[in-house]
Design a protein around this motif. Structure first.
Motif, short mmCIF file in Angstrom:
data_model
loop_
_atom_site.label_atom_id
_atom_site.label_comp_id
_atom_site.label_asym_id
_atom_site.label_seq_id
_atom_site.Cartn_x
_atom_site.Cartn_y
_atom_site.Cartn_z
N ARG A 1 1.79 -2.41 4.30
CA ARG A 1 1.33 -3.62 3.63
C ARG A 1 0.05 -4.10 4.30
O ARG A 1 -0.26 -3.72 5.42
CB ARG A 1 2.38 -4.72 3.64
CG ARG A 1 2.62 -5.32 5.01
CD ARG A 1 3.40 -6.62 4.94
NE ARG A 1 4.78 -6.44 4.52
CZ ARG A 1 5.68 -7.43 4.53
NH1 ARG A 1 5.33 -8.63 4.92
NH2 ARG A 1 6.92 -7.21 4.16
N ALA A 2 -0.68 -4.91 3.58
CA ALA A 2 -1.88 -5.52 4.14
C ALA A 2 -1.91 -6.98 3.73
O ALA A 2 -1.39 -7.36 2.67
CB ALA A 2 -3.14 -4.81 3.65
N SER B 1 -3.34 3.55 6.79
CA SER B 1 -3.13 3.39 5.35
C SER B 1 -4.41 3.74 4.59
O SER B 1 -5.48 3.93 5.17
CB SER B 1 -2.74 1.95 5.03
OG SER B 1 -3.84 1.08 5.27
N THR C 1 -3.88 -4.74 8.32
CA THR C 1 -2.97 -3.72 7.81
C THR C 1 -1.78 -3.62 8.76
O THR C 1 -1.94 -3.71 9.98
CB THR C 1 -3.67 -2.35 7.69
OG1 THR C 1 -4.11 -1.91 8.98
CG2 THR C 1 -4.86 -2.44 6.75
N LEU D 1 0.84 -1.20 0.00
CA LEU D 1 0.00 0.00 0.00
C LEU D 1 0.87 1.25 0.00
O LEU D 1 1.68 1.44 0.90
CB LEU D 1 -0.89 0.02 1.24
CG LEU D 1 -1.84 -1.17 1.42
CD1 LEU D 1 -2.40 -1.19 2.84
CD2 LEU D 1 -2.97 -1.11 0.41
N LEU E 1 -6.05 1.70 2.86
CA LEU E 1 -7.00 0.60 3.07
C LEU E 1 -7.72 0.76 4.40
O LEU E 1 -8.93 0.49 4.49
CB LEU E 1 -6.28 -0.74 3.00
CG LEU E 1 -7.15 -1.99 3.19
CD1 LEU E 1 -8.36 -1.98 2.26
CD2 LEU E 1 -6.33 -3.26 3.00
N ASP E 2 -7.01 1.20 5.45
CA ASP E 2 -7.68 1.47 6.72
C ASP E 2 -8.81 2.48 6.53
O ASP E 2 -9.94 2.28 6.98
CB ASP E 2 -6.69 2.01 7.76
CG ASP E 2 -5.74 0.96 8.29
OD1 ASP E 2 -6.18 0.01 8.93
OD2 ASP E 2 -4.52 1.10 8.02
#
Length: 284
Positions: free
Chosen positions: A185-186, A222, A215, A177, A224-225
């Motif tokens: 990273r996730a 991030s 995550t 990410l 994504l979070d």
């Protein structure tokens, strides 16, 4: 049925991430090795996970770890604990000096590592590991484990009588990410199964309908979070070891993971109900 559902969930996750470019392992490790990190874990039903990952693939420059053309890998973790389950109880009671010892095997390649996870400053997780030949035994790795735990202030570390116990298996996809201050990273896990030796026969539990997204980065969330939050998902207290042990051993405290167990993990004939009101105030 559970095997077919797990395969279907994995296929859908991989399809959602398919538009993203690949990234090699060396570049991923260089950009985001993250052995000291902040972990945020989310538990999602398969449909919800696919919606989030579809949006991620269409809105970021994230990339998916790709090794020899494969974008996912099967994992097996064997957890080691003392006869009185010191590691489990330290985690269940949220002690600062808690630790976790496990072997992790990448089943597609057969490569295994011995890993020690401890809590570092400000709630971060520190993971240290070495390559290891026998995932079912510590062997000469006991020296590494003892020295590592002693360095982190775990009492009596060199003399802990650690033995294999719970086993978890799942399939993992790893995503790199981009972030303004570097990279995170996730991991996206599907087909999670727990197995624990018990008198008479092993007890197993599979949760093919769930996806675990984790995550791993610094204190800054991030992309994504933030995407998960916009979809109404918040981090959960989830430990594959702690949750699995509490789920398969009903006499153990389940406090930190009770919400996840009650919300996502319906009882099975192998898992009896707990007495209401049980707390985690239990000494090791």
């Amino acid at each position: 049925m559970s095997t077919a559902l797990a395969a279907s969930t994995d296929d859908r996750v991989r399809a959602a991430l398919d538009p993203l470019d690949g990234v090699g392992l060396e570049e991923l490790v260089h950009a985001a090795s993250l052995l000291t990190r902040v972990d945020r874990k989310y538990v999602l039903p398969a449909d919800a996970a696919v919606r989030v990952l579809d949006e991620l693939a269409g809105s970021t420059t994230a990339r998916v770890l790709e090794i020899d053309g494969a974008r996912g890998s099967a994992y097996e973790s064997v957890y080691f604990d003392t006869p009185d389950l010191a590691s489990f109880h330290l985690t269940a009671t949220r002690r600062r000096r808690r630790f976790k010892v496990r072997t992790r095997t990448y089943l597609d390649s057969g490569t295994s590592f011995l890993e020690v996870k401890t809590r570092a400053a400000r709630g971060t997780t520190l993971k240290q590991r070495v390559q290891h030949d026998d995932p079912a035994a510590l062997g000469t790795g006991r020296v590494f484990v003892g020295e590592t735990l002693a360095t982190q202030g775990v009492d009596g570390a060199p003399h802990l009588a650690l033995a294999p116990g719970l086993v978890s298996r799942y399939r993992r996809t790893t995503v790199l990410l981009p972030r303004g201050d570097g990279a995170a990273r996730a991991t996206v896990d599907t087909g999670l199964t727990w197995e624990l030796d018990a008198p008479g026969a092993p007890v197993t539990r599979a949760v093919p309908h769930l996806v675990v997204v984790e995550t791993k980065g610094g204190s800054t969330p991030s992309d994504l979070d933030r995407l998960l939050w916009r979809h109404g998902h918040r981090p959960e207290r989830l430990s594959k070891y702690g949750t699995g042990m509490a789920l398969l051993s009903p006499d153990l405290p389940d406090g930190p993971w009770r919400r996840v167990i009650r919300r996502y993990l319906a009882p099975t004939p192998n898992v009896s109900a707990r007495t209401p009101g049980r707390t985690t105030d239990r000494s090791i």
